[in-house]
Design a protein around this motif. Structure first.
Motif, PDB file in Angstrom:
ATOM      1  N   GLY A  10      32.058 -54.528  34.743  1.00  0.00           N
ATOM      2  CA  GLY A  10      33.355 -54.646  34.107  1.00  0.00           C
ATOM      3  C   GLY A  10      33.308 -54.924  32.623  1.00  0.00           C
ATOM      4  O   GLY A  10      32.321 -54.615  31.946  1.00  0.00           O
ATOM      5  N   PRO A  11      34.374 -55.532  32.116  1.00  0.00           N
ATOM      6  CA  PRO A  11      34.590 -55.650  30.682  1.00  0.00           C
ATOM      7  C   PRO A  11      33.506 -56.445  29.962  1.00  0.00           C
ATOM      8  O   PRO A  11      33.007 -57.447  30.458  1.00  0.00           O
ATOM      9  N   ASN A  12      33.178 -55.929  28.803  1.00  0.00           N
ATOM     10  CA  ASN A  12      32.257 -56.527  27.835  1.00  0.00           C
ATOM     11  C   ASN A  12      30.793 -56.469  28.248  1.00  0.00           C
ATOM     12  O   ASN A  12      29.919 -56.868  27.474  1.00  0.00           O
ATOM     13  N   LEU A  13      30.501 -55.963  29.443  1.00  0.00           N
ATOM     14  CA  LEU A  13      29.101 -55.889  29.862  1.00  0.00           C
ATOM     15  C   LEU A  13      28.344 -54.800  29.112  1.00  0.00           C
ATOM     16  O   LEU A  13      27.117 -54.816  29.074  1.00  0.00           O
ATOM     17  N   ASN A  14      29.063 -53.892  28.462  1.00  0.00           N
ATOM     18  CA  ASN A  14      28.424 -52.924  27.572  1.00  0.00           C
ATOM     19  C   ASN A  14      27.798 -53.615  26.367  1.00  0.00           C
ATOM     20  O   ASN A  14      26.954 -53.030  25.695  1.00  0.00           O
TER      21      ASN A  14
END
Length: 146
Positions: A10-14
């Motif tokens: 999900g979010p910000n794991l990039n």
């Protein structure tokens, strides 16, 4: 039984490797994907690793896991873990087992992170082992622990 395991992030794991390395470590998501691909091959599994910053995309991918006959889903929902009833409902709506994955241990962090909607429906939770949380979760799938 399918050998496909979806690994959804999900979010910000990039931003892993850059974002708060004192909490999440310095390993990037691409490095985790490489490690998981190698381990999956050794275990006779195949992974499909994905990342999105959008809640609805995670819901769609959970539905796709069911429709595509995936063996399991490893889900690191990031902050949506603590806020998303939509993810809870999506996990409850599919028969495909979901393993909740966290790099850190949310129970040792801010109080708002102590509630996990994902965990309310997940078959298993693996947390607090850094990047190894993903490997441990994958091995649990391979051993049939879920």
């Amino acid at each position: 039984m399918s050998n496909l395991v979806l690994v959804l992030n999900g979010p910000n794991l990039n931003l892993l490797g850059l974002r708060e390395p004192e909490i999440y470590g310095s390993t990037t998501l691409d490095e985790i994907a490489g490690m998981l691909e190698d381990r999956a091959r050794e275990l006779g599994l195949e992974i499909d690793m994905r990342q999105t910053n959008h809640e609805g995309m995670l819901v769609d991918w959970l539905h796709e896991a069911q429709a595509g006959g995936a063996r399991a889903v490893l889900l690191n929902a990031g902050a949506y873990t603590h806020t998303s009833i939509a993810l809870l409902d999506a996990i409850k709506a599919i028969a495909t087992p979901v393993v909740e994955v966290h790099l850190s241990d949310p129970r040792t962090r801010e109080p708002f992170r102590h509630v996990s909607y994902v965990g309310m429906a997940a078959a298993l939770t693996v947390e607090g082992h850094g990047a190894d949380s993903y490997r441990i979760a994958l091995e649990a799938v391979a051993k049939g622990e879920i």
